[in-house]
Scaffold this active site. Structure first.
Site, PDB file in Angstrom:
ATOM      1  N   CYS A  99       0.903  -1.311  -0.009  1.00 38.69           N
ATOM      2  CA  CYS A  99      -0.112   0.099  -0.009  1.00 38.69           C
ATOM      3  C   CYS A  99       0.990   1.213   0.035  1.00 38.69           C
ATOM      4  O   CYS A  99       1.583   1.523  -1.054  1.00 38.69           O
ATOM      5  CB  CYS A  99      -0.910  -0.055   1.013  1.00 38.69           C
ATOM      6  SG  CYS A  99      -2.417   1.009   0.821  1.00 38.69           S
ATOM      7  N   HIS A 198      -3.423  -5.457   2.566  1.00 43.08           N
ATOM      8  CA  HIS A 198      -3.032  -5.551   4.200  1.00 43.08           C
ATOM      9  C   HIS A 198      -3.712  -6.838   4.548  1.00 43.08           C
ATOM     10  O   HIS A 198      -4.467  -7.366   3.722  1.00 43.08           O
ATOM     11  CB  HIS A 198      -3.558  -4.338   4.903  1.00 43.08           C
ATOM     12  CG  HIS A 198      -3.368  -2.944   4.497  1.00 43.08           C
ATOM     13  ND1 HIS A 198      -1.863  -2.473   4.886  1.00 43.08           N
ATOM     14  CD2 HIS A 198      -3.755  -2.081   3.920  1.00 43.08           C
ATOM     15  CE1 HIS A 198      -1.760  -1.161   4.534  1.00 43.08           C
ATOM     16  NE2 HIS A 198      -2.853  -0.902   3.865  1.00 43.08           N
TER      17      HIS A 198
HETATM   18  N1  GLN Z   1      -1.829   6.878   2.588  1.00 40.32           N
HETATM   19  C1  GLN Z   1      -2.017   6.353   1.208  1.00 40.32           C
HETATM   20  C2  GLN Z   1      -3.381   6.155   0.512  1.00 40.32           C
HETATM   21  O1  GLN Z   1      -4.175   6.802   1.142  1.00 40.32           O
HETATM   22  C3  GLN Z   1      -1.792   4.774   1.586  1.00 40.32           C
HETATM   23  C4  GLN Z   1      -2.808   4.236   2.589  1.00 40.32           C
HETATM   24  C5  GLN Z   1      -2.393   2.679   3.174  1.00 40.32           C
HETATM   25  O2  GLN Z   1      -1.026   2.424   3.083  1.00 40.32           O
HETATM   26  N2  GLN Z   1      -3.222   2.069   3.406  1.00 40.32           N
HETATM   27  O3  GLN Z   1      -3.580   5.987  -0.348  1.00 40.32           O
END
Ligand code: GLN
Length: 260
Positions: A99, A198
């Site tokens: 992510c 995740h």
């Molecule tokens: N901040 C990033 C987004 O919102 C990654 C989010 C995350 O790692 N879940 O796309």
């Protein structure tokens, strides 16, 4: 020959406190346990901002997700490690970037406030957040990887677009994946894997976990070390089945059920 106690792997977790959304550090735990269950040693080292760290010591590099704020905090430190990490990947080093980490391992991420964070360009991909008024991509994901399901949970505002020639990791069955539009999930180049999943993702997807271990063993000890003894995966597969059920019973996917 299957791998034995003579084989040991070094797992590095980049920014374990800052980039650890939804327990991404569990990926290190899953790898460690799967090595231990086979009598192999795995050492997990956290790499924080400012730490001295030599990619030559690493067999598997993990980086998790984080909010834009945390991504911004690690960005300069990641940049200074960019050449080493690119060399490591060119040398078939194994990476799993999740992510927010996946976004920063691409060329750049434009955050929710419109500001660009430069990435390290391991994946030929760019990510952009469409702004705070647009809904985030949230929910359980099922994707097809090498003909098998991989499951996980996604929550990202940024959308990733792969440039021509950049291979995706998987095809979305249910969920948004990279951008909710092209049906692609993650990216893969050499032994570097990027994903929006995740979960943590590896405990629920033991075949993916074993792929990373196997690639790392092959790189360090040669092809004959890459063959892994099977494990009793009943608990991991139950978690996988439950995540699959949760995702598929959640209603119509934004991507449609293209492969289900
Ligand atoms: N901040 C990033 C987004 O919102 C990654 C989010 C995350 O790692 N879940 O796309």
């Amino acid at each position: 020959m299957t791998s034995t106690a003579k084989t040991a792997l070094n797992i590095a977790v980049l920014y374990p406190d800052l980039l650890n959304l939804y327990g991404d550090r569990g990926n290190a735990r899953a790898l460690e346990q799967r090595c231990a269950a086979r009598g192999m040693e795995a050492t997990v080292t956290g790499v924080d901002i400012g730490d001295d760290w030599d990619t030559d010591q690493a067999d598997i590099v993990l980086v998790g997700g984080g909010q834009d704020r945390e991504q911004r905090r690690v960005q300069a430190d990641l940049q200074r490690r960019g050449d080493d990490l690119r060399d490591y990947v060119d040398d078939d080093g194994v990476v799993l970037a999740v992510c927010g980490g996946f976004q920063l391992f691409g060329h750049q991420y434009r955050g929710w406030d419109g500001e660009i964070m430069e990435g390290i360009g391991i994946f030929d991909a760019v990510a952009a957040h469409p702004g705070p008024k647009i809904a985030r991509c949230v929910g359980n994901v099922v994707a097809l990887w090498e003909g098998e399901t991989v499951v996980g949970f996604e929550n990202h505002g940024g959308r990733t677009y792969l440039n021509d020639g950049q291979e995706a990791l998987a095809d979305v069955v249910n969920g948004f994946g990279n951008n909710g539009g092209d049906g692609l999930e993650g990216a893969k180049i050499r032994n570097a894997y990027g994903t929006y999943l995740h979960g943590a993702v590896l405990p629920k997807n033991p075949r993916l976990a074993d792929r990373l271990i196997s690639l790392a063993l092959e790189r360090r000890y040669g092809p004959e070390a890459a063959e892994l003894a099977p494990l009793d995966d009943s608990v991991a597969l139950k978690a996988h089945a439950e995540a699959l059920h949760a995702a598929l019973s959640a209603g119509e996917s934004p991507m449609g059920r293209r492969f289900a």
